[in-house]
Design a protein around this motif. Structure first.
Motif, mmCIF file in Angstrom:
data_model
loop_
_atom_site.group_PDB
_atom_site.id
_atom_site.type_symbol
_atom_site.label_atom_id
_atom_site.label_comp_id
_atom_site.label_asym_id
_atom_site.label_seq_id
_atom_site.Cartn_x
_atom_site.Cartn_y
_atom_site.Cartn_z
ATOM 1 N N ASP A 79 -15.482 -122.139 4.179
ATOM 2 C CA ASP A 79 -14.110 -121.747 3.855
ATOM 3 C C ASP A 79 -13.442 -122.735 2.915
ATOM 4 O OD1 ASP A 79 -14.291 -123.575 5.859
ATOM 5 O OD2 ASP A 79 -12.463 -122.947 6.887
ATOM 6 N N SER A 125 -8.255 -108.456 8.742
ATOM 7 C CA SER A 125 -8.355 -109.779 8.148
ATOM 8 C C SER A 125 -8.796 -110.771 9.215
ATOM 9 C CB SER A 125 -6.999 -110.192 7.570
ATOM 10 O OG SER A 125 -7.094 -111.468 6.999
ATOM 11 N N LYS A 126 -9.958 -111.409 9.001
ATOM 12 C CA LYS A 126 -10.474 -112.360 9.975
ATOM 13 C C LYS A 126 -11.436 -113.309 9.288
ATOM 14 C CE LYS A 126 -13.597 -111.416 12.827
ATOM 15 N NZ LYS A 126 -14.357 -110.927 13.984
ATOM 16 N N VAL A 127 -11.816 -114.353 9.986
ATOM 17 C CA VAL A 127 -12.790 -115.319 9.502
ATOM 18 C C VAL A 127 -14.111 -115.042 10.202
ATOM 19 C CG1 VAL A 127 -13.395 -117.756 9.345
ATOM 20 C CG2 VAL A 127 -11.017 -117.046 9.066
ATOM 21 N N THR A 177 -17.563 -115.515 11.923
ATOM 22 C CA THR A 177 -18.166 -116.567 12.731
ATOM 23 C C THR A 177 -19.653 -116.278 12.913
ATOM 24 O OG1 THR A 177 -17.733 -115.427 14.823
ATOM 25 C CG2 THR A 177 -15.988 -116.874 13.950
ATOM 26 N N GLY A 219 -17.336 -118.707 8.073
ATOM 27 C CA GLY A 219 -16.087 -119.310 7.622
ATOM 28 C C GLY A 219 -15.394 -118.539 6.516
ATOM 29 N N LYS A 220 -16.064 -117.511 5.979
ATOM 30 C CA LYS A 220 -15.437 -116.701 4.928
ATOM 31 C C LYS A 220 -14.358 -115.809 5.526
ATOM 32 C CE LYS A 220 -17.985 -117.315 1.038
ATOM 33 N NZ LYS A 220 -17.498 -117.449 -0.329
ATOM 34 N N LYS A 221 -13.254 -115.687 4.836
ATOM 35 C CA LYS A 221 -12.176 -114.801 5.260
ATOM 36 C C LYS A 221 -12.355 -113.447 4.610
ATOM 37 C CE LYS A 221 -8.790 -118.493 5.971
ATOM 38 N NZ LYS A 221 -7.462 -119.038 5.593
ATOM 39 N N GLY A 256 -11.005 -109.247 4.554
ATOM 40 C CA GLY A 256 -9.883 -108.380 4.874
ATOM 41 C C GLY A 256 -10.229 -106.942 4.598
ATOM 42 N N THR A 279 -14.050 -105.236 1.734
ATOM 43 C CA THR A 279 -14.224 -106.643 1.420
ATOM 44 C C THR A 279 -15.443 -107.211 2.131
ATOM 45 O OG1 THR A 279 -11.821 -106.832 1.196
ATOM 46 C CG2 THR A 279 -13.063 -108.882 1.429
ATOM 47 N N THR A 280 -15.635 -106.827 3.370
ATOM 48 C CA THR A 280 -16.801 -107.283 4.119
ATOM 49 C C THR A 280 -18.085 -106.789 3.467
ATOM 50 O OG1 THR A 280 -15.515 -107.231 6.155
ATOM 51 C CG2 THR A 280 -17.906 -107.284 6.376
#
Length: 669
Positions: A67, A352-354, A356, A394-396, A398, A402-403
């Motif tokens: 990140d 939107s999340k980071v 893991t 660690g990538k954000k 949304g 995007t994923t």
């Protein structure tokens, strides 16, 4: 003791570094430093899942914070085997991010803003304006305290092991026995003291001494007292039975073959050319016109590209459909354990999340299973997936799109980086460069030499002849050196290929026997000496290229690998091409690793320059359809390019690989 430690941004900006020895300090500042080598040979090529990287006596370990786009690197002398490096890297990441996260986030955001303006000069100016020494002024004290604590902990652990050694654990309480029936089926682990070990050794010596005495009496040729002259089942009785049952010559017909029958069955090179000069041969079967290459603008003959044509879609389309779980064909596809399951898995990662490790674990497992189905070695599949995971943790993200984009980019980039060659695959350019380079008037030009190596039965001789045809089509004179002096028929096989290639000629001409010749000295001779004589003969007779055919050998056979290394060290070939099969999976890793390592070790110990494999030629490519994972495994292991692939039985069945085509085949469902 550490040699070097650094924290850098993925864009190449060093935020903080520490060298602990003058040599390491000078090395870190040079282009040959282990850190720079790590970036060039591991990180850029996508080998981020390796446990460690070794170069010039150094071992290098690293870790990422995705990140914030940070790389933490620790280098130390390989011989030291430091046990606290992994713990140090984890603590470095945690402490550095915890102490300076606001500053780092602002710094990374500013770089992204500058990169969005597409100005390299502006990016360099912006990075130079940041005062890292002032921002991290207290970090040196924190690092020293952390390192000192870990070193003290490792020293204490080592002292505890020396003062309280672990007792030896051996299997089985009973003394050794030469009777297999006395071995218990379930052995119990017990602690054996020195006295018990001594008793076991003494008992074993007594048994062996008694057995040796009996063997000595049998081997002396004197029978035991009262045993008689020859007992049933004894060695003498067995020999007499062999003599009594002498082998009778087998007859295949009622009459022995006549001279005319033998002549009709004789297809040797000499008979065809001398005894029956008027005999014509159909050479059309030796060339597949549909597989013929094309002439480029310079008039050079180029082999065709291999194309994956099971669907007319581009690589991006295939990746997008697979990740969305869309059907690839009319038949239903299974989603359990395959890459098709990625769509449903990532559908849950909305919002939107980071990301893991727990989020990515099922996705990476599905990806690994898919790569293994494509014939990628298990070990390589795991490392590729770990590398993809490290780049995503660690990538954000949304939203679903995007994923998808993040995973699609990470997966395709990882495979593309591995397959992209770091050296030129244009073999013809290398040959022409050497042949056209200026030489002193007193020096004679050496031919370009290529050695083909590999395990048994992969098709070295056949594909060597395909390469020879390609070179002849480009107007080069080729000498084939028959250095397989072990396998029966190896020289005769090359003799047939040379005869066929002479008849094919250049562009169908039939008067090109001078274009290709065979240099052979029979069987049982030293292969290194034959290769040296062949290169000398080629130099004196104006040949452009020497193709050296070697005997197949397994990678674990040390004497044969030493002999091959001797050939390489003696003749210093321009290229060493490993010939491997496209059918192998896990075996490809073992073959290439040991072949390359043995060549490097033994060629250096033979007094020559350390040489490894320079490229690969993958055979039987037409038998695997879209399961082309062997290309990924071989390139990952060696870091060397695949120069050609063989895909048929004619001299034109040679192809070049395009990275995009291989990526498309690997990612197809």
């Amino acid at each position: 003791m550490l040699d070097h430690c650094s924290i850098s941004h993925k864009g190449g900006i060093v935020l903080w570094s520490r060298s602990f020895t003058p040599a390491a300090s000078q090395s870190a500042a040079s282009a040959a430093s282990p850190v720079n080598s790590l970036i060039r040979e591991a990180l850029i090529e996508g080998r981020t899942a390796e446990d460690k990287y070794e170069k010039d006596g150094y071992a290098v370990k690293w870790s990422f914070v995705n990140d914030l786009e940070l790389i933490f690197v620790v280098a130390y002398q390989r011989i030291l085997q430091l046990t606290y490096v992994d713990e140090l890297l984890a603590a470095l990441k945690t402490l550095f991010v915890k102490l300076f996260e606001p500053f780092l986030a602002t710094f990374v955001a500013s770089l992204h803003a500058v990169n969005g303006a597409k100005s390299v000069a502006a990016a360099g100016t912006a990075a130079a304006s940041w005062n890292f020494a002032q921002a991290f002024h207290n970090w040196d004290n924190v690092f020293d305290k952390l390192l000192r604590g870990l070193e003290d902990k490792a020293s204490q652990s080592r002292r505890n092991r020396l003062s309280h050694p672990t007792p030896r654990i051996v299997e089985g309480p009973s003394p050794p026995s030469d009777d297999l029936s006395t071995i218990p089926t379930e052995s119990v682990a017990v602690v054996v003291d020195e006295e018990q070990i001594a008793r076991n050794v003494h008992s074993l010596k007594n048994r062996l001494r008694g057995r040796g005495g009996r063997a000595g009496r049998r081997g002396s040729g004197r029978a035991d007292p009262g045993s008689g002259d020859s007992l049933p089942g004894s060695d003498t009785d067995t020999q007499s039975k062999r003599k009594a049952k002498a082998k009778v010559q087998r007859k295949w017909g009622d009459e022995a073959p006549s001279e005319s029958d033998m002549a009709s069955l004789d297809y040797s090179y000499e008979k065809v050319d001398s005894a029956r000069p008027g005999t014509s041969h159909d050479v059309s079967a030796l060339v597949d016109k549909s597989s013929l290459g094309v002439r480029n603008e310079e008039g050079l003959y180029e082999v065709k590209d291999w194309e994956f044509s099971s669907s007319g879609r581009s690589t991006d389309d295939v990746i997008a459909e697979v990740l969305k779980g869309a059907p690839q064909s009319a038949k239903p596809t299974s989603t359990s354990g395959s890459l098709g399951a990625l769509g449903s898995i990532f559908a849950r990662l909305t919002g939107s999340k980071v990301l893991t490790e727990q989020d990515l674990k099922p996705v990476l497992e599905a990806m690994k299973q898919h790569l293994m189905k494509k014939n990628v070695a298990k070990e390589i599949s795991e490392k590729v997936c770990e590398g993809v995971g490290e780049s995503l943790v660690g990538k954000k993200v949304g939203g679903f799109q995007t994923t998808n984009a993040a995973v699609r980019l990470a997966l395709s980039n990882a495979i593309t980086r591995i397959l992209t060659p770091k050296t030129s695959t244009d073999l013809l350019l290398s040959i022409r460069t050497k042949l056209s380079s200026p030489l002193p008037s007193t020096q004679q030009r050496m031919p370009y030499s290529i050695v083909f190596v590999g395990v048994n039965g992969v098709g070295k001789s056949t594909n060597l002849s395909k390469v020879c045809f390609w070179l002849i089509q480009n107007g080069l004179r080729v000498l084939i050196a028959a250095c397989d002096t072990f396998r029966s028929g190896a020289v005769e096989q090359l003799r047939v290929h040379v005869r066929n290639l002479s008849m094919l000629g250049v562009n169908g001409a039939t008067d090109s026997k001078s274009r290709v010749e065979l240099y052979e000295r029979g069987y049982g001779k030293d292969a290194a000496g034959i290769a040296k004589e062949a290169i000398s003969y080629a130099k004196d007779n104006g040949f452009d290229v020497v193709l050296v055919d070697t005997a197949g050998r397994m990678q674990d056979n040390e004497p044969l690998m030493r002999a091959l290394a001797k050939l390489v060290a003696t003749n210093s070939p321009d290229k060493i091409i490993f010939v491997g099969e496209a059918l192998v999976g896990n075996e490809a890793v073992d073959q290439l690793t040991k072949f390359d390592r043995a060549l490097r070790d033994f060629s250096a110990s033979s007094g020559g320059k350390e040489r490894g494999i320079d490229g690969m030629l993958v055979t039987k490519w037409d038998t695997v359809d879209d399961k082309v994972g062997a290309a990924l495994s071989m390139t990952y292991v060696t870091g060397q390019p695949i120069i050609f692939v063989g895909c048929g039985q004619t001299y034109t069945d040679l192809r070049q690989l395009r990275v995009s085509n291989v990526v498309q085949a690997i990612l197809s469902d």
